[in-house]
Design a protein around this motif. Sequence first.
Motif, PDB file in Angstrom:
ATOM      1  N   VAL A  45       0.868  -1.180   0.000  1.00  0.00           N
ATOM      2  CA  VAL A  45       0.000   0.000   0.000  1.00  0.00           C
ATOM      3  C   VAL A  45       0.900   1.223   0.000  1.00  0.00           C
ATOM      4  O   VAL A  45       1.897   1.280   0.709  1.00  0.00           O
ATOM      5  CB  VAL A  45      -0.887   0.004   1.268  1.00  0.00           C
ATOM      6  N   THR A  46       0.562   2.165  -0.806  1.00  0.00           N
ATOM      7  CA  THR A  46       1.349   3.387  -0.813  1.00  0.00           C
ATOM      8  C   THR A  46       0.769   4.313   0.252  1.00  0.00           C
ATOM      9  O   THR A  46      -0.420   4.595   0.248  1.00  0.00           O
ATOM     10  CB  THR A  46       1.258   4.069  -2.179  1.00  0.00           C
ATOM     11  N   TYR A  47       1.629   4.699   1.163  1.00  0.00           N
ATOM     12  CA  TYR A  47       1.149   5.530   2.259  1.00  0.00           C
ATOM     13  C   TYR A  47       1.256   7.000   1.908  1.00  0.00           C
ATOM     14  O   TYR A  47       2.277   7.456   1.415  1.00  0.00           O
ATOM     15  CB  TYR A  47       1.956   5.257   3.526  1.00  0.00           C
ATOM     16  N   THR A  48       0.215   7.689   2.178  1.00  0.00           N
ATOM     17  CA  THR A  48       0.256   9.123   1.956  1.00  0.00           C
ATOM     18  C   THR A  48      -0.208   9.818   3.226  1.00  0.00           C
ATOM     19  O   THR A  48      -1.325   9.634   3.678  1.00  0.00           O
ATOM     20  CB  THR A  48      -0.655   9.537   0.791  1.00  0.00           C
ATOM     21  N   TYR A  49       0.700  10.563   3.797  1.00  0.00           N
ATOM     22  CA  TYR A  49       0.374  11.293   5.017  1.00  0.00           C
ATOM     23  C   TYR A  49       0.714  12.753   4.834  1.00  0.00           C
ATOM     24  O   TYR A  49       1.601  13.108   4.065  1.00  0.00           O
ATOM     25  CB  TYR A  49       1.162  10.743   6.215  1.00  0.00           C
ATOM     26  N   THR A  50       0.011  13.564   5.575  1.00  0.00           N
ATOM     27  CA  THR A  50       0.303  14.988   5.494  1.00  0.00           C
ATOM     28  C   THR A  50       1.480  15.307   6.410  1.00  0.00           C
ATOM     29  O   THR A  50       1.866  14.496   7.252  1.00  0.00           O
ATOM     30  CB  THR A  50      -0.901  15.828   5.956  1.00  0.00           C
ATOM     31  N   LYS A  51       2.003  16.493   6.200  1.00  0.00           N
ATOM     32  CA  LYS A  51       3.135  16.940   7.016  1.00  0.00           C
ATOM     33  C   LYS A  51       2.785  16.887   8.506  1.00  0.00           C
ATOM     34  O   LYS A  51       3.561  16.413   9.331  1.00  0.00           O
ATOM     35  CB  LYS A  51       3.480  18.368   6.606  1.00  0.00           C
ATOM     36  N   GLU A  52       1.572  17.359   8.831  1.00  0.00           N
ATOM     37  CA  GLU A  52       1.149  17.393  10.235  1.00  0.00           C
ATOM     38  C   GLU A  52       1.141  15.991  10.833  1.00  0.00           C
ATOM     39  O   GLU A  52       1.595  15.779  11.945  1.00  0.00           O
ATOM     40  CB  GLU A  52      -0.248  18.026  10.374  1.00  0.00           C
ATOM     41  N   GLU A  53       0.612  15.041  10.044  1.00  0.00           N
ATOM     42  CA  GLU A  53       0.528  13.667  10.559  1.00  0.00           C
ATOM     43  C   GLU A  53       1.910  13.093  10.828  1.00  0.00           C
ATOM     44  O   GLU A  53       2.144  12.455  11.849  1.00  0.00           O
ATOM     45  CB  GLU A  53      -0.234  12.774   9.562  1.00  0.00           C
ATOM     46  N   VAL A  54       2.836  13.339   9.889  1.00  0.00           N
ATOM     47  CA  VAL A  54       4.190  12.817  10.054  1.00  0.00           C
ATOM     48  C   VAL A  54       4.857  13.451  11.262  1.00  0.00           C
ATOM     49  O   VAL A  54       5.473  12.780  12.094  1.00  0.00           O
ATOM     50  CB  VAL A  54       5.023  13.063   8.777  1.00  0.00           C
ATOM     51  N   LEU A  55       4.679  14.776  11.421  1.00  0.00           N
ATOM     52  CA  LEU A  55       5.318  15.461  12.548  1.00  0.00           C
ATOM     53  C   LEU A  55       4.708  15.036  13.875  1.00  0.00           C
ATOM     54  O   LEU A  55       5.401  14.850  14.868  1.00  0.00           O
ATOM     55  CB  LEU A  55       5.217  16.985  12.378  1.00  0.00           C
ATOM     56  N   ARG A  56       3.368  14.871  13.877  1.00  0.00           N
ATOM     57  CA  ARG A  56       2.701  14.444  15.101  1.00  0.00           C
ATOM     58  C   ARG A  56       3.201  13.051  15.505  1.00  0.00           C
ATOM     59  O   ARG A  56       3.471  12.783  16.669  1.00  0.00           O
ATOM     60  CB  ARG A  56       1.188  14.420  14.889  1.00  0.00           C
ATOM     61  N   ASP A  57       3.361  12.214  14.499  1.00  0.00           N
ATOM     62  CA  ASP A  57       3.847  10.862  14.753  1.00  0.00           C
ATOM     63  C   ASP A  57       5.242  10.898  15.373  1.00  0.00           C
ATOM     64  O   ASP A  57       5.523  10.211  16.338  1.00  0.00           O
ATOM     65  CB  ASP A  57       3.880  10.086  13.432  1.00  0.00           C
ATOM     66  N   ARG A  58       6.090  11.754  14.812  1.00  0.00           N
ATOM     67  CA  ARG A  58       7.452  11.871  15.341  1.00  0.00           C
ATOM     68  C   ARG A  58       7.437  12.322  16.787  1.00  0.00           C
ATOM     69  O   ARG A  58       8.128  11.778  17.637  1.00  0.00           O
ATOM     70  CB  ARG A  58       8.211  12.942  14.554  1.00  0.00           C
ATOM     71  N   LYS A  59       6.634  13.357  17.046  1.00  0.00           N
ATOM     72  CA  LYS A  59       6.583  13.921  18.389  1.00  0.00           C
ATOM     73  C   LYS A  59       6.102  12.874  19.381  1.00  0.00           C
ATOM     74  O   LYS A  59       6.699  12.651  20.418  1.00  0.00           O
ATOM     75  CB  LYS A  59       5.643  15.137  18.395  1.00  0.00           C
ATOM     76  N   LYS A  60       5.022  12.204  19.009  1.00  0.00           N
ATOM     77  CA  LYS A  60       4.442  11.203  19.893  1.00  0.00           C
ATOM     78  C   LYS A  60       5.465  10.112  20.189  1.00  0.00           C
ATOM     79  O   LYS A  60       5.662   9.728  21.335  1.00  0.00           O
ATOM     80  CB  LYS A  60       3.189  10.591  19.241  1.00  0.00           C
ATOM     81  N   SER A  61       6.131   9.677  19.142  1.00  0.00           N
ATOM     82  CA  SER A  61       7.070   8.588  19.337  1.00  0.00           C
ATOM     83  C   SER A  61       8.260   9.042  20.177  1.00  0.00           C
ATOM     84  O   SER A  61       8.759   8.297  21.012  1.00  0.00           O
ATOM     85  CB  SER A  61       7.493   8.028  17.988  1.00  0.00           C
ATOM     86  N   ALA A  62       8.680  10.294  19.989  1.00  0.00           N
ATOM     87  CA  ALA A  62       9.796  10.814  20.787  1.00  0.00           C
ATOM     88  C   ALA A  62       9.409  10.890  22.256  1.00  0.00           C
ATOM     89  O   ALA A  62      10.165  10.483  23.140  1.00  0.00           O
ATOM     90  CB  ALA A  62      10.201  12.195  20.284  1.00  0.00           C
ATOM     91  N   ILE A  63       8.185  11.373  22.521  1.00  0.00           N
ATOM     92  CA  ILE A  63       7.733  11.503  23.911  1.00  0.00           C
ATOM     93  C   ILE A  63       7.619  10.129  24.549  1.00  0.00           C
ATOM     94  O   ILE A  63       8.111   9.893  25.653  1.00  0.00           O
ATOM     95  CB  ILE A  63       6.387  12.266  23.974  1.00  0.00           C
ATOM     96  N   LEU A  64       6.995   9.208  23.833  1.00  0.00           N
ATOM     97  CA  LEU A  64       6.818   7.865  24.388  1.00  0.00           C
ATOM     98  C   LEU A  64       8.165   7.231  24.710  1.00  0.00           C
ATOM     99  O   LEU A  64       8.350   6.641  25.766  1.00  0.00           O
ATOM    100  CB  LEU A  64       6.043   6.985  23.405  1.00  0.00           C
ATOM    101  N   LEU A  65       9.102   7.412  23.784  1.00  0.00           N
ATOM    102  CA  LEU A  65      10.414   6.805  23.996  1.00  0.00           C
ATOM    103  C   LEU A  65      11.112   7.437  25.195  1.00  0.00           C
ATOM    104  O   LEU A  65      11.637   6.738  26.053  1.00  0.00           O
ATOM    105  CB  LEU A  65      11.269   6.956  22.731  1.00  0.00           C
ATOM    106  N   SER A  66      11.058   8.765  25.269  1.00  0.00           N
ATOM    107  CA  SER A  66      11.720   9.448  26.386  1.00  0.00           C
ATOM    108  C   SER A  66      11.121   9.050  27.720  1.00  0.00           C
ATOM    109  O   SER A  66      11.836   8.782  28.682  1.00  0.00           O
ATOM    110  CB  SER A  66      11.604  10.969  26.233  1.00  0.00           C
ATOM    111  N   VAL A  67       9.790   9.017  27.753  1.00  0.00           N
ATOM    112  CA  VAL A  67       9.132   8.659  29.008  1.00  0.00           C
ATOM    113  C   VAL A  67       9.516   7.234  29.403  1.00  0.00           C
ATOM    114  O   VAL A  67       9.807   6.950  30.564  1.00  0.00           O
ATOM    115  CB  VAL A  67       7.604   8.827  28.897  1.00  0.00           C
ATOM    116  N   SER A  68       9.556   6.335  28.434  1.00  0.00           N
ATOM    117  CA  SER A  68       9.917   4.958  28.751  1.00  0.00           C
ATOM    118  C   SER A  68      11.326   4.878  29.309  1.00  0.00           C
ATOM    119  O   SER A  68      11.574   4.211  30.313  1.00  0.00           O
ATOM    120  CB  SER A  68       9.845   4.061  27.518  1.00  0.00           C
TER     121      SER A  68
END
Lengths: 451, 112
Positions: free
Chosen positions: A70-93
Motif C-alpha cells: 500500500v502506498t502511504y500518503t500522510y500529510t506533514k502534520e501527521e508525520v510530525l505528530r507521529d514523530r513527536k508522539k514517538s519521541a515523547i513515548l520513547l523518552s518517558v519509557s
Amino acid sequence: MSDRIKKYIDEIFAKAESCPENDDMKQEILQNTLDKYNDLLAEGKTPEEAYTAAIASIGKLDGIIKKNTVTYTYTKEEVLRDRKKSAILLSVSVALYILSILPPILLDNTVFSETLAPALMFVIIAIATALIIYRAKTRLPKNARNTIVINGTAVPAPKMSTLEKVLITLGCVIGGLILCTVIAVSLFMTRVVNDGGNIAGFGIITDTYENANEYNVGDGEISEAISEIDIDWTDGEVNIVSYGGDTVSIQEGQVSDEDDMLRYRVANGKLSIKYRKSGTRFGLFSEPTNKTLFVKVPENIAKNLAKLSVETVSAQTNIAGIYCTNELSVETTSGKCILTDCSASDLDFDSVSGNLSFNGDVLSADVSTTSGDMVLDLTESIRELSSESVSGNLSLTIPQGRGFTVEFDTVSGDLDSTAAFVQKNKHRIYGDGTAKFDVESVSGDLNISLK
Amino acid sequence: MSITADIIRGHTDAIILSNLMKKDNYGYEINKAIKRSSDGEYELNEATLYTAFKRLQESGCITCYWGSENTGARRKYYSITPQGIKLYKEKLEDWKITKSIINKLLETEDPE
C-alpha cells in the motif's frame, strides 16, 4: 496434475495485490504453462516429468508481479505528530527505566524493602516496556515516516528544526520531572505511613555549622570553665538544669547511629551543642526520635553564666535554675518553652507557634510570637518589656509594688487586668509607672495580673 | 551455449516482433515457434516472455486482446502495431549491421 500446476501458480500469486494487471498475468501464465504441460505429455513425457519441465519454464516472476504494497500518503502534520508522539513515548519509557530503581533506593531499610520496593520497580519497568511496545505498534509505517504528500506529490518530510527538538526535549524533561515527583511523593506518603508519621525531612536539609571537625561526638563531661552555652536542637527535648556536681554533663541517651549523635565543643569558655553531624542531607529521611538532651550545669556555673541561648525547631525546652548575667535567649518554631526560676538581664524569646512559660527575674524582656501564648511571671526587677504577637496571647504577672506604664497597640486584642490604671493618652499607668511595657498584637489579648 | 543465450536474450523484443509480423499470436505459441525456429536450442521462460510483452505494450509496439477459444481456455493474443513494425525494421537493420561488423571483426582476425 493440471490442478497441481494451478495450485503452484496460485501460491506464486498469493501475496500479490489483487488488480486487473496481476489477474491477467496469472491467467495468461497459467494457460501457457498448461499448454506446455499438455504438449509435453503429447510428446510422451510422464506426467511427473511434464509437470517439472512446465513449472521450470515459468522462471522467476518476483520482479514482475505487483506486490501487495500500500502506498502511504500522510500529510506533514501527521508525520510530525507521529514523530513527536514517538519521541515523547520513547523518552518517558527511558525515564521510567531509569526511575525504576527509585523504589528500592527510597524504601531501603523499611518493611517494604523486600515487598513493595521490588514490586513497584517491576511495575514501573512493565509500564515502560508497555509504552515502548505501544510506540512501535502505533507508529506510522516505516516508509511513510520520511515522505509526505503535498498536492498529490510525495516529497521528503521536513527535518525537525532545532527549536522543535529543543521544545520536545524540554517537554520530555518536564514530563519526566513531574513523573519523578509523583512517584517520589507517593513513596514519601508510603513511608510516612510506614514510619507512623514520624518524618522530619524530605528534600534538602542543610544543617551545617562551622568548625564541625572540632566537635566531640556523643555524651560528655566538661570540667573547663564555661561562661556561655549555645544549644541548637531540632526535635525531642532540651533540658537545662543546675545541679550539685562539678562538671557540666551532657547526655542524650541511646542513639544508635553515630551521625545522629549530638556534637559538642568548648571554645573560649563557650559550650556549643549541636543536634547531629554537620552536613547537608538530600532525600527522604526520618530524624532519630525522642532525642532528649540533658545538660546539667554545676551550681557555681549556673549562677554566673553570661549567656545561654537555645534554638530549636520542634523540641521542647525546659530550663530551670539558670541565672544569666547577660542574656537568656530561646528561639523555637513550634517547641514549648518552660523556663522556671531563671534570671537574666535580658530575656529574649522568639517563636512561631511555640508557647512560653517563664518565671523569674529579668530586667528587660523582648518576646515575640506568631501564634504561641506567652506567660511571664516577673519580679520587681522588670524595667522594660517589649512584646509582639499576631494571635498569641500575653499574660503578665507583676508584683503589686511594681509601677508600670502599658502601651497596648492592637487591632482586636483585649486588655484584661486587675490593676487600676490611670489612662494618659495611649498609655495606661499603674503605680509610679516606672517599668515600660510595650505590647503589640493583631488579635492577641493582653492579660496583666498583680500578685 | 550460455554466451549464445545471452546474445539472443538481448534480442527478445525483436524476436517476438518478428513472430507477430506473420500473425497475431499468444504467448505459448510464440515461445513454441521460437523453440521450433531455433531447432529446440532456445526457449524463453514465462517471466522473460511476460516482461517483454509488457515492455512492448507500454512502448505501444504491440496490443493485446483476449481470444474466444471454444475449448474454454482463455488466451491472450498479441498483435503488432505500426509502431511495432517500425521498431522491428529498425532492429532488423541494426542486427544486419552488427552481424556484418562482427563477421568482419571475427573473420579478419581468424586466418592469422
